[in-house]
Scaffold this active site. Structure first.
Site, short mmCIF file in Angstrom:
data_model
loop_
_atom_site.label_atom_id
_atom_site.label_comp_id
_atom_site.label_asym_id
_atom_site.label_seq_id
_atom_site.Cartn_x
_atom_site.Cartn_y
_atom_site.Cartn_z
N GLY A 111 0.80 -1.22 0.00
CA GLY A 111 0.00 0.00 0.00
C GLY A 111 0.84 1.27 0.00
CD GLU A 134 0.98 -5.96 -2.16
OE1 GLU A 134 1.95 -6.22 -2.91
OE2 GLU A 134 0.56 -4.81 -1.97
#
Ligand code: CO8
Length: 262
Positions: A111, A134
């Site tokens: 993010g 991720e």
């Protein structure tokens, strides 16, 4: 408005949002995201703000991604809502009608990279690292990384980053066009402020129109994009700042843009 997970400062038309959870490397928890949304709304509603800078507290991280302690507890429906919330906020950041600069001063992961690439451009310190890790958590980017990163650095570079989860250095990020400049940690904010002040001194309508034409044009074919530019150009010439800019040139003096929108 008082914030706990971010620091909001405003000086001479330049707003700075500092992600402020240094012990968790400024990871994005729900409260921080809510505060970011409120700050962006506050900025968008304030005609006096000309530039927003985003950075991280401490000397280690910009943002080390979504808060994994929260992520680990989500079921599919909750994850969908969390991802949607992130998208709404990051779209708001991307479309904010002033210039946005990410001053990346350390880890920008998951993010963190996704927030940075939604800004108009990035200045990074030499110790910055970028990545979409991720995949190492069995996940994929959920705040726009699969969409914005390929548009910015190309499909294949983005695939390599997202498929491997590997981090890249500030120099590598510069080489592939992810960041505009790499600076020493000591000079990062100084240089970001310098360019922010320069941009803040320009005509406000022109800045908005240019940003909108570029952002909207990136999502359509060239002909449609050029039509956007024609309309945006006409809008900019109707502004008092355009009158001032052209008159000042003809009078051989420096333009003094007032930033008024009408
Ligand atoms: N979330 C929560 N806590 C974190 C995070 C994070 N993302 N990153 C670091 N921290 C915490 C650590 O747990 C540690 O806490 P404590 O001191 O209490 O143990 C503290 O920050 C310091 O971190 P480290 O000790 O790990 O510091 P190192 O210098 O050894 O390592 C790293 C730094 C390499 C950055 C390492 O912390 C790391 O790998 N962090 C995780 C990075 C990551 O995987 N980020 C991606 C997260 S997923 C994501 O962003 C998806 C976004 C979209 C989600 C949409 C879903 C619906």
């Amino acid at each position: 408005m008082s914030y706990k997970n971010i620091i909001y400062e405003l000086e001479n038309g330049i707003a700075t949002i500092t992600f402020n959870r240094p012990k968790a490397l400024n990871a994005l928890n729900t409260t921080l995201l809510k505060e970011l949304k409120t700050a962006l709304n506050q900025i968008a509603a304030d005609e006096d703000v000309r530039v927003v800078i985003l950075t991280g507290a401490g000397d280690k991280a910009f943002v080390a991604g979504a808060d994994i302690t929260e992520l680990a507890r989500l079921n599919a429906l909750q994850a969908k809502n969390f991802s949607k919330t992130g998208h709404t906020i990051i779209n708001k950041l991307q479309n904010i009608p002033i210039a946005s600069i990410a001053a990346v001063n350390g880890f920008a992961l998951g993010g963190g990279t996704e927030i940075a690439i939604a800004c108009d451009f990035i200045y990074a310190s030499e110790n910055a690292t970028f990545g979409q890790p991720e995949i190492n958590l069995g996940l994929i980017p959920g705040f726009g990384g699969t969409q914005r990163l390929p548009r910015l650095i190309g499909k294949n570079m983005a695939k390599e980053m997202i498929f491997t989860g590997k981090m890249i250095s500030a120099d590598e990020a510069l080489r592939i066009g992810l960041v505009n400049r790499v600076l020493s940690p000591e000079t990062l904010m100084e240089e970001v402020m310098k360019i922010a002040r320069d941009i803040a001194s320009k005509g406000k309508v022109a800045l908005r129109a240019a940003k909108q034409a570029i952002n909207d044009g990136m999502n359509v074919d060239l002909t449609t994009g050029c039509h956007y530019e024609i309309d945006a150009f006409a809008l900019s010439i109707a502004s008092p700042d355009a009158k001032e800019g052209t008159t000042a040139f003809l009078e051989k003096r420096k333009a003094e843009f007032k930033g008024s929108l009408s």
